[in-house]
Design an enzyme around this catalytic site. Structure first.
Site, PDB file in Angstrom:
ATOM      1  N   LYS A  14     -30.898 -28.549  44.235  1.00 13.99           N
ATOM      2  CA  LYS A  14     -31.400 -27.965  45.571  1.00 13.99           C
ATOM      3  C   LYS A  14     -32.114 -29.123  46.446  1.00 13.99           C
ATOM      4  O   LYS A  14     -31.826 -28.994  47.626  1.00 13.99           O
ATOM      5  CB  LYS A  14     -32.506 -26.812  45.441  1.00 13.99           C
ATOM      6  CG  LYS A  14     -32.012 -25.679  44.581  1.00 13.99           C
ATOM      7  CD  LYS A  14     -33.023 -24.302  44.219  1.00 13.99           C
ATOM      8  CE  LYS A  14     -34.402 -24.844  43.414  1.00 13.99           C
ATOM      9  NZ  LYS A  14     -34.246 -24.852  42.184  1.00 13.99           N
ATOM     10  N   ARG A  89     -38.037 -16.993  45.361  1.00 14.55           N
ATOM     11  CA  ARG A  89     -38.049 -17.110  44.049  1.00 14.55           C
ATOM     12  C   ARG A  89     -38.347 -15.598  43.473  1.00 14.55           C
ATOM     13  O   ARG A  89     -38.190 -15.468  42.206  1.00 14.55           O
ATOM     14  CB  ARG A  89     -39.023 -18.180  43.548  1.00 14.55           C
ATOM     15  CG  ARG A  89     -38.062 -19.520  43.140  1.00 14.55           C
ATOM     16  CD  ARG A  89     -39.365 -20.420  42.523  1.00 14.55           C
ATOM     17  NE  ARG A  89     -38.934 -21.428  41.924  1.00 14.55           N
ATOM     18  CZ  ARG A  89     -38.705 -22.568  42.271  1.00 14.55           C
ATOM     19  NH1 ARG A  89     -38.632 -23.116  43.335  1.00 14.55           N
ATOM     20  NH2 ARG A  89     -38.172 -23.713  41.268  1.00 14.55           N
ATOM     21  N   ARG A 128     -34.541 -36.889  35.052  1.00 23.18           N
ATOM     22  CA  ARG A 128     -35.536 -36.900  36.005  1.00 23.18           C
ATOM     23  C   ARG A 128     -36.885 -37.561  35.597  1.00 23.18           C
ATOM     24  O   ARG A 128     -37.694 -37.988  36.124  1.00 23.18           O
ATOM     25  CB  ARG A 128     -35.695 -35.922  37.062  1.00 23.18           C
ATOM     26  CG  ARG A 128     -36.634 -35.899  38.172  1.00 23.18           C
ATOM     27  CD  ARG A 128     -36.575 -34.782  39.148  1.00 23.18           C
ATOM     28  NE  ARG A 128     -37.054 -33.388  38.515  1.00 23.18           N
ATOM     29  CZ  ARG A 128     -36.752 -32.271  39.227  1.00 23.18           C
ATOM     30  NH1 ARG A 128     -36.549 -32.358  40.383  1.00 23.18           N
ATOM     31  NH2 ARG A 128     -37.235 -31.327  38.528  1.00 23.18           N
ATOM     32  N   ARG A 134     -42.473 -36.664  36.316  1.00 25.89           N
ATOM     33  CA  ARG A 134     -42.967 -35.169  36.783  1.00 25.89           C
ATOM     34  C   ARG A 134     -43.654 -34.263  35.462  1.00 25.89           C
ATOM     35  O   ARG A 134     -42.776 -34.197  34.699  1.00 25.89           O
ATOM     36  CB  ARG A 134     -41.914 -34.409  37.507  1.00 25.89           C
ATOM     37  CG  ARG A 134     -42.243 -33.963  38.905  1.00 25.89           C
ATOM     38  CD  ARG A 134     -41.037 -33.415  39.449  1.00 25.89           C
ATOM     39  NE  ARG A 134     -40.981 -32.013  39.367  1.00 25.89           N
ATOM     40  CZ  ARG A 134     -40.142 -31.050  39.928  1.00 25.89           C
ATOM     41  NH1 ARG A 134     -39.422 -31.481  40.972  1.00 25.89           N
ATOM     42  NH2 ARG A 134     -40.099 -29.912  39.752  1.00 25.89           N
ATOM     43  N   ARG A 145     -39.335 -22.716  32.471  1.00 26.04           N
ATOM     44  CA  ARG A 145     -38.609 -22.474  33.774  1.00 26.04           C
ATOM     45  C   ARG A 145     -37.414 -21.893  33.909  1.00 26.04           C
ATOM     46  O   ARG A 145     -37.061 -20.795  34.763  1.00 26.04           O
ATOM     47  CB  ARG A 145     -38.639 -24.078  34.505  1.00 26.04           C
ATOM     48  CG  ARG A 145     -40.018 -24.478  34.860  1.00 26.04           C
ATOM     49  CD  ARG A 145     -40.174 -26.193  34.986  1.00 26.04           C
ATOM     50  NE  ARG A 145     -39.284 -26.447  35.925  1.00 26.04           N
ATOM     51  CZ  ARG A 145     -38.753 -27.596  36.167  1.00 26.04           C
ATOM     52  NH1 ARG A 145     -39.342 -28.402  35.272  1.00 26.04           N
ATOM     53  NH2 ARG A 145     -38.233 -28.194  37.309  1.00 26.04           N
TER      54      ARG A 145
HETATM   55  P1  B4P Z   1     -32.990 -30.724  41.956  1.00 26.12           P
HETATM   56  O1  B4P Z   1     -32.513 -29.486  41.512  1.00 26.12           O
HETATM   57  O2  B4P Z   1     -32.697 -31.152  43.147  1.00 26.12           O
HETATM   58  O3  B4P Z   1     -34.447 -30.186  41.478  1.00 26.12           O
HETATM   59  P2  B4P Z   1     -35.512 -29.471  42.332  1.00 26.12           P
HETATM   60  O4  B4P Z   1     -35.109 -29.014  43.869  1.00 26.12           O
HETATM   61  O5  B4P Z   1     -36.731 -30.204  42.256  1.00 26.12           O
HETATM   62  O6  B4P Z   1     -35.613 -27.899  41.619  1.00 26.12           O
HETATM   63  P3  B4P Z   1     -36.848 -27.407  40.766  1.00 26.12           P
HETATM   64  O7  B4P Z   1     -36.623 -26.017  40.483  1.00 26.12           O
HETATM   65  O8  B4P Z   1     -37.144 -28.421  39.566  1.00 26.12           O
HETATM   66  O9  B4P Z   1     -38.311 -27.739  41.159  1.00 26.12           O
HETATM   67  P4  B4P Z   1     -39.150 -26.971  42.624  1.00 26.12           P
HETATM   68  O10 B4P Z   1     -39.693 -28.308  43.125  1.00 26.12           O
HETATM   69  O11 B4P Z   1     -38.320 -26.001  43.489  1.00 26.12           O
HETATM   70  O12 B4P Z   1     -32.665 -31.799  41.083  1.00 26.12           O
HETATM   71  C1  B4P Z   1     -33.052 -32.189  39.579  1.00 26.12           C
HETATM   72  C2  B4P Z   1     -32.604 -33.493  39.213  1.00 26.12           C
HETATM   73  O13 B4P Z   1     -30.953 -33.615  39.015  1.00 26.12           O
HETATM   74  C3  B4P Z   1     -32.847 -34.620  39.965  1.00 26.12           C
HETATM   75  O14 B4P Z   1     -33.182 -35.746  39.289  1.00 26.12           O
HETATM   76  C4  B4P Z   1     -31.526 -35.008  40.821  1.00 26.12           C
HETATM   77  O15 B4P Z   1     -31.393 -36.383  41.095  1.00 26.12           O
HETATM   78  C5  B4P Z   1     -30.470 -34.452  39.775  1.00 26.12           C
HETATM   79  N1  B4P Z   1     -29.090 -34.275  40.190  1.00 26.12           N
HETATM   80  C6  B4P Z   1     -29.002 -33.361  41.339  1.00 26.12           C
HETATM   81  N2  B4P Z   1     -27.829 -33.197  41.671  1.00 26.12           N
HETATM   82  C7  B4P Z   1     -27.056 -33.731  40.613  1.00 26.12           C
HETATM   83  C8  B4P Z   1     -25.638 -33.976  40.196  1.00 26.12           C
HETATM   84  N3  B4P Z   1     -24.599 -33.388  40.933  1.00 26.12           N
HETATM   85  N4  B4P Z   1     -25.346 -34.650  39.084  1.00 26.12           N
HETATM   86  C9  B4P Z   1     -26.478 -35.074  38.255  1.00 26.12           C
HETATM   87  N5  B4P Z   1     -27.689 -35.324  38.482  1.00 26.12           N
HETATM   88  C10 B4P Z   1     -28.057 -34.560  39.747  1.00 26.12           C
HETATM   89  O16 B4P Z   1     -40.151 -26.058  41.785  1.00 26.12           O
HETATM   90  C11 B4P Z   1     -41.227 -26.766  40.752  1.00 26.12           C
HETATM   91  C12 B4P Z   1     -42.237 -25.705  40.325  1.00 26.12           C
HETATM   92  O17 B4P Z   1     -43.187 -25.155  41.619  1.00 26.12           O
HETATM   93  C13 B4P Z   1     -41.749 -24.383  40.129  1.00 26.12           C
HETATM   94  O18 B4P Z   1     -41.364 -24.554  38.523  1.00 26.12           O
HETATM   95  C14 B4P Z   1     -43.009 -23.423  40.256  1.00 26.12           C
HETATM   96  O19 B4P Z   1     -44.041 -23.521  39.363  1.00 26.12           O
HETATM   97  C15 B4P Z   1     -43.341 -23.972  41.818  1.00 26.12           C
HETATM   98  N6  B4P Z   1     -42.837 -23.281  42.582  1.00 26.12           N
HETATM   99  C16 B4P Z   1     -42.064 -23.785  43.816  1.00 26.12           C
HETATM  100  N7  B4P Z   1     -41.636 -22.798  44.631  1.00 26.12           N
HETATM  101  C17 B4P Z   1     -41.975 -21.809  44.074  1.00 26.12           C
HETATM  102  C18 B4P Z   1     -42.070 -20.339  44.780  1.00 26.12           C
HETATM  103  N8  B4P Z   1     -41.396 -20.082  45.887  1.00 26.12           N
HETATM  104  N9  B4P Z   1     -42.980 -19.351  44.307  1.00 26.12           N
HETATM  105  C19 B4P Z   1     -43.440 -19.602  43.016  1.00 26.12           C
HETATM  106  N10 B4P Z   1     -43.661 -20.883  42.628  1.00 26.12           N
HETATM  107  C20 B4P Z   1     -42.888 -21.965  43.130  1.00 26.12           C
END
Ligand code: B4P
Length: 190
Positions: A14, A89, A128, A134, A145
């Site tokens: 994402k 979410r 990552r 992180r 998660r």
């Molecule tokens: P991403 O998938 O881009 O990770 P993300 O957006 O950070 O998702 P995530 O769900 O973990 O975190 P969020 O901050 O929303 O990438 C992951 C890795 O994969 C990266 O290293 C990237 O380089 C790699 N990658 C991507 N595409 C690739 C490909 N095609 N091939 C190989 N590698 C690839 O949430 C974190 C926490 O915040 C949640 O657990 C929750 O506690 C809180 N939170 C956030 N939003 C919330 C909400 N709306 N409600 C309640 N809690 C919330």
């Protein structure tokens, strides 16, 4: 103007794909994960309340995230459109998003759901962890998660399907190939 909900499990890409979408379409990025991590880094009250949930792999309570998102939306009224990354979410968050957008005369146009196999998600997040350290990218927290995603977040697929806004995109493969698939879906709905 187009408003996109970018949806998928942790590690589905994402954040990665949001960066490319912003460049292509000039949209405003609203990532609740990024906003919460900034709050923690700045040591705010909200950051202090959110940290224990995030470190444990739980969702931050709906009322906190909805209030935070509402403040950001109000401050970006003149945007050419939004990418909602990691929000909503829960079904409650999705309802609140619709209400807040309606107040601005806007709506969600499409929900793009990135589909990625569980083994690949875990692989990406552990990689990552090595790069960024992180706190929530440990195997135990990743498993939590993923459970939370299945129980609390996946019901949103039906929520958007019922409104004919759901688009499934294969999230396996190279970042550029996946981006190409997303662009096709977004251009079709414009
Ligand atoms: P991403 O998938 O881009 O990770 P993300 O957006 O950070 O998702 P995530 O769900 O973990 O975190 P969020 O901050 O929303 O990438 C992951 C890795 O994969 C990266 O290293 C990237 O380089 C790699 N990658 C991507 N595409 C690739 C490909 N095609 N091939 C190989 N590698 C690839 O949430 C974190 C926490 O915040 C949640 O657990 C929750 O506690 C809180 N939170 C956030 N939003 C919330 C909400 N709306 N409600 C309640 N809690 C919330």
């Amino acid at each position: 103007m187009i408003n996109i909900v970018l949806f998928g499990p942790p590690g589905s890409g994402k954040g990665t794909q949001s960066e490319k979408l912003i460049k292509k379409y000039g949209l405003s990025h609203l990532s609740t994960g990024d906003i919460l991590r900034n709050e923690i880094a700045e040591g705010t009250e909200l950051g202090r309340r959110a940290k224990s949930y995030m470190d444990a792999g739980d969702l931050v309570p709906d009322h906190e995230v909805i209030a935070m998102l509402t403040r950001r939306l109000a401050g970006s009224k003149d945007s050419p459109g939004f990418i909602f990354d990691g929000f909503p979410r829960t079904v409650e968050q999705a309802g609140a998003l619709d209400q807040e957008l309606e107040k601005l005369g806007l709506r969600v146009d499409i929900m793009v759901s990135l589909e990625v196999e569980k083994e690949e998600l875990i692989k990406r997040l552990l990689l990552r962890a090595k790069d960024t350290g992180r706190a929530d990218d440990t195997l135990e927290v990743i498993e939590k998660r993923l459970e939370v995603y299945t129980s609390q977040t996946m019901p949103l697929i039906d929520f958007y399907k019922k409104m004919n806004k759901y688009a499934s995109v294969d999230g396996m493969g190279s970042v550029d190939d996946i981006f190409g698939r997303i662009v096709r879906v977004v251009d079709d709905c414009k």
